[in-house]
Design an enzyme around this catalytic site. Sequence first.
Site, short mmCIF file in Angstrom:
data_model
loop_
_atom_site.label_atom_id
_atom_site.label_comp_id
_atom_site.label_asym_id
_atom_site.label_seq_id
_atom_site.Cartn_x
_atom_site.Cartn_y
_atom_site.Cartn_z
N HIS A 114 1.46 -3.63 2.37
CA HIS A 114 2.03 -4.82 2.99
C HIS A 114 1.26 -5.13 4.27
O HIS A 114 0.69 -4.24 4.89
CB HIS A 114 3.51 -4.59 3.31
CG HIS A 114 4.32 -4.27 2.10
ND1 HIS A 114 4.74 -5.23 1.20
CD2 HIS A 114 4.78 -3.08 1.61
CE1 HIS A 114 5.42 -4.65 0.22
NE2 HIS A 114 5.45 -3.35 0.45
N GLY A 141 7.98 18.21 -8.13
CA GLY A 141 9.05 17.27 -7.84
C GLY A 141 8.88 16.59 -6.49
O GLY A 141 8.30 17.15 -5.55
#
Length: 196
Positions: A114, A141
């Site tokens: 962004h 994970g």
Amino acid sequence: MTEREKMQQGIWYDANFDAELLREREKAAALYFAFNHTHPKDTARQREILSALIPGLPESVSIQPDFTCDYGWNIQIGAHSSVNHHCYFMDGGKITLGSHVFMGPYCGLYTANHPKDAASRNRGLEKAAPITIGDNVWLGGNVVILPGVTIGSGSIIGAGSVVTKDIPENVIAAGNPCQVLRPITEADRLTEAEIS
């Protein structure tokens, strides 16, 4: 040039307000919602939905719910790969997984950048950079992979790592930011006695 074309070329585009991209994300959301709410024993229906969401998905790929993505058609996954529960593929940029990739639960692959200035950000602009994961990679994970990153074949990324830059082949890497700890060597190979 359409906003989708700009997105695919990796230049600034209207990610939040473009009607075509909004429709595409709504279509993907309906598909992954259906997949995530299909009974686990109805594997035929799960496969049908995943094939509509990710065109060309090999039969040998395993994806567990809850799986989410932005578009689906911008994802390519190689044979015998496994995506564990609660993974998110932010696929404005192309996301490519090789074959035999093991992805732990709660992993996030984020291709969006962004603008740094708030005014441009508030206009809905973003830029997408691809993520590429080679063959035989294991992501523990809660791994986060940031835009533009390539992970080399055979590497292992430790649980909870934030991968901000490319990782070479056949190494163990971990941390925030993720850094190479050591190469994977023959000493890491299981012996027949350990397997039996």
